[in-house]
Design an enzyme around this catalytic site. Sequence first.
Site, PDB file in Angstrom:
ATOM      1  N   ASP A 188       0.851  -1.186   0.000  1.00 46.64           N
ATOM      2  CA  ASP A 188       0.000   0.000   0.000  1.00 46.64           C
ATOM      3  C   ASP A 188       0.889   1.240   0.000  1.00 46.64           C
ATOM      4  OD1 ASP A 188       0.934   0.201   2.690  1.00 46.64           O
ATOM      5  OD2 ASP A 188      -0.739  -1.047   3.352  1.00 46.64           O
ATOM      6  N   ASP A 239       9.137   3.964  13.106  1.00 47.48           N
ATOM      7  CA  ASP A 239       9.699   2.822  13.840  1.00 47.48           C
ATOM      8  C   ASP A 239      11.126   2.436  13.430  1.00 47.48           C
ATOM      9  OD1 ASP A 239       8.699   1.942  11.405  1.00 47.48           O
ATOM     10  OD2 ASP A 239       7.373   0.409  12.241  1.00 47.48           O
ATOM     11  N   ASP A 283       1.634   5.195   1.420  1.00 55.71           N
ATOM     12  CA  ASP A 283       1.374   6.237   2.411  1.00 55.71           C
ATOM     13  C   ASP A 283       2.029   7.524   1.937  1.00 55.71           C
ATOM     14  OD1 ASP A 283       0.114   4.567   4.485  1.00 55.71           O
ATOM     15  OD2 ASP A 283       2.064   3.591   4.533  1.00 55.71           O
TER      16      ASP A 283
HETATM   17  P1  ATP Z   1       3.675  -2.714   4.859  1.00 57.53           P
HETATM   18  O1  ATP Z   1       4.437  -2.973   3.618  1.00 57.53           O
HETATM   19  O2  ATP Z   1       3.351  -3.949   5.608  1.00 57.53           O
HETATM   20  O3  ATP Z   1       2.493  -1.808   4.662  1.00 57.53           O
HETATM   21  P2  ATP Z   1       4.741  -0.472   6.275  1.00 57.53           P
HETATM   22  O4  ATP Z   1       6.126  -0.202   6.777  1.00 57.53           O
HETATM   23  O5  ATP Z   1       4.223   0.430   5.213  1.00 57.53           O
HETATM   24  O6  ATP Z   1       4.718  -1.971   5.821  1.00 57.53           O
HETATM   25  P3  ATP Z   1       2.424   0.298   7.777  1.00 57.53           P
HETATM   26  O7  ATP Z   1       1.764  -0.418   8.898  1.00 57.53           O
HETATM   27  O8  ATP Z   1       1.685   0.488   6.495  1.00 57.53           O
HETATM   28  O9  ATP Z   1       3.783  -0.475   7.517  1.00 57.53           O
HETATM   29  O10 ATP Z   1       2.885   1.696   8.359  1.00 57.53           O
HETATM   30  C1  ATP Z   1       3.322   2.764   7.519  1.00 57.53           C
HETATM   31  C2  ATP Z   1       4.484   3.511   8.174  1.00 57.53           C
HETATM   32  O11 ATP Z   1       4.045   4.123   9.386  1.00 57.53           O
HETATM   33  C3  ATP Z   1       5.662   2.641   8.575  1.00 57.53           C
HETATM   34  O12 ATP Z   1       6.531   2.414   7.491  1.00 57.53           O
HETATM   35  C4  ATP Z   1       6.292   3.464   9.659  1.00 57.53           C
HETATM   36  O13 ATP Z   1       7.067   4.510   9.117  1.00 57.53           O
HETATM   37  C5  ATP Z   1       5.094   4.086  10.351  1.00 57.53           C
HETATM   38  N1  ATP Z   1       4.636   3.281  11.512  1.00 57.53           N
HETATM   39  C6  ATP Z   1       3.678   2.326  11.501  1.00 57.53           C
HETATM   40  N2  ATP Z   1       3.506   1.812  12.714  1.00 57.53           N
HETATM   41  C7  ATP Z   1       4.361   2.447  13.547  1.00 57.53           C
HETATM   42  C8  ATP Z   1       4.660   2.375  14.929  1.00 57.53           C
HETATM   43  N3  ATP Z   1       4.032   1.496  15.716  1.00 57.53           N
HETATM   44  N4  ATP Z   1       5.594   3.214  15.420  1.00 57.53           N
HETATM   45  C9  ATP Z   1       6.235   4.096  14.621  1.00 57.53           C
HETATM   46  N5  ATP Z   1       6.004   4.214  13.318  1.00 57.53           N
HETATM   47  C10 ATP Z   1       5.091   3.411  12.768  1.00 57.53           C
HETATM   48 MG    MG Z   2       2.296   0.377   4.365  1.00 61.32          MG
END
Ligand code: ATP
Ligand code: MG
Length: 380
Positions: A29, A105, A31
């Site tokens: 996805d 994170d 962001d």
């Molecule tokens: P995926 O490919 O699974 O979507 P993702 O890294 O994009 O992985 P998301 O859950 O979509 O994970 O979260 C988007 C972003 O928001 C992360 O890349 C991170 O920068 C931030 N984020 C999400 N959860 C946390 C958290 N618990 N603490 C700090 N930052 C977070």
């Molecule tokens: Mg994501």
Amino acid sequence: MYRLHRNHYRAYMVGGAVRDLLLKRTPKDYDVVTDARPNKVKKLFRNSYLIGRRFRLVHVRFKDKVIEVSTFRKMPQVEDNATGDLLLRRENTFGTPEEDAIRRDFTINGLFYDIRDFSVIDYVGGLADVRKRMVRTIGDPSIRFREDPCRMIRAVRVAARIRFRIENDTWLAMGEYRNDLLRCAPARVLEEIYHLMKYGSAEASIRLLHRSKLMETLIPELAEFWNHPQDGNSPNTLLGRLDELQPGNPLRTPPLMLAVVFYPLINHQMQSLKPGDDLRARVEKCILPFTQRFHVPRRHLDRLTQIFIAQRWFQPDRKTRKRSKSLVNRSFFGESFVLANLRLNRDEPLWREQCNFWKDRILRSDISDSEKRNLADLMN
Ligand code: ATP
Ligand code: MG
């Protein structure tokens, strides 16, 4: 992002999508972060919705994709307190791009991508860690994990999915603070556990969950099994088979995922079942502590039990005349049939023959075409 730019806002792609594009993987996805406030974003996109009660963000819908647009924000100041409790309870407030990067994170998740000049903006050393294939918290892991213990499960998920190593200090902090996971909101932990299994790397994720000892905190009943795999075999061969299911297959439901993870435990119970024993009670006994720990809804527990009870219909040597012909119309058929396919060996002639029987029933039943496609995914 172009529309935000045209309206004199900053806008970057951020998070997993930037990381995945650098690794030439297809992002799950997208962001976006911007300096436009949520209500301004909302005004620019007719197809958008404000979500979140405490911290508002905007979901912008494009065709079948939803893009999450958030405004740069910073970490709340942790109030001084004598107990050393760092758990974040308040939501963040608006901040600068740099503050937004460092509240994230992991370094590999803190990169911004600017489409205007195709540049990557790196406030956190994420590019170096992408090159080293390393998952490292932004800042001191022992602080970042205490602020939000769910980040430990996220570390497992991302490392397993993109096959990165977890950096040593980050890894050590996970060992030290893993029991803080039980202080998180149970629903969030449960959500993160499901995330481990949804996107095609269930096997690698659950292995790493065990190796990092997070499993001992989250699912101690199961850690026991993983610590002593029978005959030196893999403690759960179903996870790898689950990963072969198409990524978006809706049959990968929470009850099915739980059925797969808990399979070694429940199967053990089923093996020692004697005539007259209550299978339902046995299955429930295996999983009840977990469901109570993380508030799994009762209907999911009931569905999981149904899935296991239905397995008797799929015994490879079951005679055709003894097969329930109307089973395909039951609401639990899909998930039950998935579990049977994961358990049973495709090369075994009796099961292959039985699969042909079900295939025929599925095609002739009046379940919807999309459901038929999801089931067909299993039989290729
Ligand atoms: P995926 O490919 O699974 O979507 P993702 O890294 O994009 O992985 P998301 O859950 O979509 O994970 O979260 C988007 C972003 O928001 C992360 O890349 C991170 O920068 C931030 N984020 C999400 N959860 C946390 C958290 N618990 N603490 C700090 N930052 C977070
Ligand atoms: Mg994501």
